[in-house]
Design a protein around this motif. Structure first.
Motif, short mmCIF file in Angstrom:
data_model
loop_
_atom_site.label_atom_id
_atom_site.label_comp_id
_atom_site.label_asym_id
_atom_site.label_seq_id
_atom_site.Cartn_x
_atom_site.Cartn_y
_atom_site.Cartn_z
N ILE A 217 0.90 -2.06 1.85
CA ILE A 217 0.74 -0.51 2.71
C ILE A 217 -0.42 0.01 2.06
O ILE A 217 -0.60 0.40 0.73
CB ILE A 217 2.18 -0.10 2.46
CG1 ILE A 217 2.22 1.38 3.18
CG2 ILE A 217 2.43 0.35 0.72
CD1 ILE A 217 3.66 1.99 3.46
N ARG A 218 -0.98 1.08 2.99
CA ARG A 218 -2.11 1.74 2.53
C ARG A 218 -2.35 2.93 3.53
O ARG A 218 -1.80 3.27 4.39
CB ARG A 218 -3.53 0.94 2.69
CG ARG A 218 -3.97 0.50 3.98
CD ARG A 218 -5.22 0.11 4.23
NE ARG A 218 -6.18 1.26 4.29
CZ ARG A 218 -7.44 0.91 4.06
NH1 ARG A 218 -8.15 -0.23 4.20
NH2 ARG A 218 -8.29 1.96 3.91
N LEU A 219 -3.09 3.82 2.82
CA LEU A 219 -3.44 5.12 3.55
C LEU A 219 -4.67 5.12 4.24
O LEU A 219 -5.68 4.58 4.13
CB LEU A 219 -3.83 6.31 2.37
CG LEU A 219 -3.82 7.59 2.75
CD1 LEU A 219 -2.71 8.21 3.43
CD2 LEU A 219 -4.32 8.56 1.49
N ILE A 220 -4.33 5.85 5.52
CA ILE A 220 -5.65 6.04 6.44
C ILE A 220 -5.75 7.54 6.74
O ILE A 220 -4.56 8.05 7.23
CB ILE A 220 -5.13 5.19 7.83
CG1 ILE A 220 -5.20 3.54 7.52
CG2 ILE A 220 -6.40 5.22 8.66
CD1 ILE A 220 -6.42 3.02 6.88
N VAL A 221 -6.70 8.13 6.76
CA VAL A 221 -7.28 9.35 6.90
C VAL A 221 -8.57 9.37 7.73
O VAL A 221 -9.65 9.53 7.30
CB VAL A 221 -7.21 10.22 5.53
CG1 VAL A 221 -6.99 11.82 6.01
CG2 VAL A 221 -6.02 9.97 4.81
N PRO A 222 -8.46 9.37 9.13
CA PRO A 222 -9.77 8.95 9.90
C PRO A 222 -11.07 10.18 9.90
O PRO A 222 -12.01 9.47 10.14
CB PRO A 222 -9.32 8.64 11.19
CG PRO A 222 -8.17 9.41 11.11
CD PRO A 222 -7.34 9.21 9.80
N TRP A 223 -10.70 11.24 9.58
CA TRP A 223 -11.81 12.23 9.46
C TRP A 223 -12.40 12.11 8.05
O TRP A 223 -13.50 12.77 7.92
CB TRP A 223 -11.34 13.57 9.79
CG TRP A 223 -10.40 14.32 9.08
CD1 TRP A 223 -10.79 14.96 8.02
CD2 TRP A 223 -8.91 13.99 8.77
NE1 TRP A 223 -9.43 15.79 7.39
CE2 TRP A 223 -8.28 15.13 7.92
CE3 TRP A 223 -7.88 13.52 9.56
CZ2 TRP A 223 -7.08 15.34 7.55
CZ3 TRP A 223 -6.68 13.76 9.50
CH2 TRP A 223 -6.35 14.37 8.36
N LYS A 224 -12.00 11.22 7.18
CA LYS A 224 -12.73 11.41 5.77
C LYS A 224 -13.34 10.11 5.60
O LYS A 224 -12.98 8.95 6.20
CB LYS A 224 -11.61 11.90 4.97
CG LYS A 224 -10.96 13.00 4.81
CD LYS A 224 -9.95 13.26 3.90
CE LYS A 224 -9.16 14.60 4.06
NZ LYS A 224 -10.11 15.55 3.54
N TYR A 225 -14.17 10.33 4.55
CA TYR A 225 -14.78 8.92 4.21
C TYR A 225 -13.73 7.81 3.67
O TYR A 225 -12.93 8.11 3.08
CB TYR A 225 -16.06 9.19 3.25
CG TYR A 225 -17.20 9.88 3.63
CD1 TYR A 225 -17.89 9.27 4.57
CD2 TYR A 225 -17.24 11.38 3.29
CE1 TYR A 225 -19.01 10.09 4.97
CE2 TYR A 225 -18.56 11.89 3.87
CZ TYR A 225 -19.25 11.36 4.65
OH TYR A 225 -20.32 11.99 4.88
N GLY A 226 -14.27 6.62 3.83
CA GLY A 226 -13.14 5.23 3.59
C GLY A 226 -12.73 5.56 2.04
O GLY A 226 -11.44 4.98 2.00
N PHE A 227 -13.52 6.28 1.03
CA PHE A 227 -12.55 6.02 -0.39
C PHE A 227 -11.65 6.68 -0.43
O PHE A 227 -10.93 6.53 -1.32
CB PHE A 227 -13.65 6.47 -1.21
CG PHE A 227 -14.20 7.57 -1.51
CD1 PHE A 227 -13.35 8.64 -2.12
CD2 PHE A 227 -15.48 8.24 -0.62
CE1 PHE A 227 -13.77 10.09 -2.11
CE2 PHE A 227 -15.80 9.57 -0.90
CZ PHE A 227 -14.96 10.44 -1.55
N LYS A 228 -11.24 7.80 0.51
CA LYS A 228 -10.12 8.61 0.44
C LYS A 228 -8.81 7.35 0.88
O LYS A 228 -7.77 8.08 0.44
CB LYS A 228 -9.91 9.54 1.34
CG LYS A 228 -10.91 10.68 0.94
CD LYS A 228 -10.55 11.24 -0.50
CE LYS A 228 -9.48 12.42 -0.33
NZ LYS A 228 -9.41 13.25 -1.59
N GLY A 229 -9.00 6.43 1.53
CA GLY A 229 -8.03 5.57 2.12
C GLY A 229 -7.47 4.77 0.76
O GLY A 229 -7.78 3.39 0.92
N LEU A 230 -6.68 5.20 0.15
CA LEU A 230 -6.19 4.33 -1.03
C LEU A 230 -5.36 3.26 -0.74
O LEU A 230 -4.54 3.19 0.25
CB LEU A 230 -5.28 5.24 -2.26
CG LEU A 230 -4.97 4.52 -3.23
CD1 LEU A 230 -5.11 5.58 -4.37
CD2 LEU A 230 -3.42 4.34 -3.25
N LYS A 231 -5.46 1.97 -1.18
CA LYS A 231 -4.93 0.69 -0.69
C LYS A 231 -3.86 0.27 -1.70
O LYS A 231 -3.73 0.68 -2.94
CB LYS A 231 -6.07 -0.37 -0.77
CG LYS A 231 -7.32 -0.28 0.26
CD LYS A 231 -8.23 -1.23 0.18
CE LYS A 231 -9.48 -0.65 0.98
NZ LYS A 231 -10.05 0.38 0.47
#
Length: 314
Positions: A217-231
């Protein structure tokens, strides 16, 4: 019980012709996607009641690129390290602790989360800080669904995320290959975390999320750069003060807390004004295109930052 893909008989498998038309069926059924009636998302139309306003029309990035070309530094620094070095990672069984400034701190087993919040497909345009992007069909549910279950206190202003630390299974976390301080941590403001676009993903391309993409399970925040999407999330904590996040600590002049896609704020070592779409014309064959503010989601999220200096709060 461990988290495994469901067993499906051959008679229940969707024909390829129907799978290719799945966007039509998903659009028609989106009104029934969640108990809260959350709309679908997209980056070209404003946020509105109609589910079609959230549909991303872009061509999908090929699955082979999504699962073989990505950043997951727990496995190494190269883009192919996650796919090549994650075979020993064990994403099941798995649980997430949600605590901090909440009325009901809770530990959720992933399989129970999937029963509470059945995943739905959401096609998002994702952009990496290195100026490349993909269009990915994630399967997941809104982060706010979990937050509602634990009842944030009025003093809670931020949501912090923590990833797993398993150096025996993740070569990027050990020895001479260690690239960052662990665990990897990220955070959002509470209003960002509650936005309908903010997703907890558990699958991609209709399949269980693979290890190299942040299983289980991971985080997706599509209006931000990919490093915000913690895995590979193991903990979510609500706080009153802005938490420190991994990259803004490691390189504060290069990576800010907000990480909103903003073509007018260059990275110190390269421009963010254009991007290269992975998989279009081959992995590196596509021409560069202009980067859109908030990754194209301005109509949906610009109001979150009204009055802010986005040159300073980068």
């Amino acid at each position: 019980m461990t988290f495994k893909p469901p067993k499906i008989s051959s008679s229940e498998i969707t024909p390829v012709r129907d799978w290719l038309r799945r966007r039509e069926f998903l659009t028609m059924s989106a009104a029934f996607a969640f108990a809260a009636g959350l709309p679908r998302e997209g980056h070209t139309a404003p946020l509105a009641a109609s589910s079609s306003d959230y549909t991303v029309p872009d061509k999908l990035t090929p699955k082979k690129d999504v699962t073989s070309y990505n950043n997951f530094y727990e496995f190494g620094l190269s883009k192919d390290d996650p796919a090549n070095k994650s075979d020993d990672f064990k994403p099941a069984p798995w649980s997430i602790r949600v605590d901090g400034m909440v009325a009901k701190p809770t530990t959720f087993a992933v399989e129970n989360l999937l029963k509470l919040f059945p995943p739905q497909e959401r096609v998002y345009r994702m952009r990496c800080v290195e100026a490349w992007s993909m269009v990915i069909p994630w399967d997941g549910f809104p982060l706010t669904a979990i937050l509602d279950r634990v009842e944030p206190l009025g003093s809670a202003k931020y949501v912090a995320f923590e990833s797993v630390v398993r150096p025996d299974e993740m070569p990027g976390q050990r020895g001479v290959f260690q690239s960052l301080s662990w665990p990897y941590v990220e955070a959002l403001r509470l209003d960002e975390a509650r936005h309908p676009l903010t997703l907890l993903a558990v699958g991609v391309y209709g399949e269980t999320l693979p290890s190299q993409n942040g299983a289980p399970i991971r985080l997706i925040v599509p209006w931000k750069y990919g490093f915000k999407g913690l895995k590979s999330i193991v903990r979510i904590t609500l706080t009153a003060k802005q938490p420190k996040n991994t990259w803004s600590v490691a390189a504060p002049s290069e990576y800010g807390f907000y990480a909103n896609v903003n073509p007018s704020v260059p990275h110190p070592r390269w421009s963010q004004a254009t991007e290269r779409r992975i998989g279009a014309g081959g992995l590196f064959g596509s021409s560069r295109v202009p980067t859109l503010m908030f990754n194209g989601y301005s109509d949906q999220v610009a109001g979150l930052y009204s009055g802010m200096d986005l040159q300073t709060s980068f």
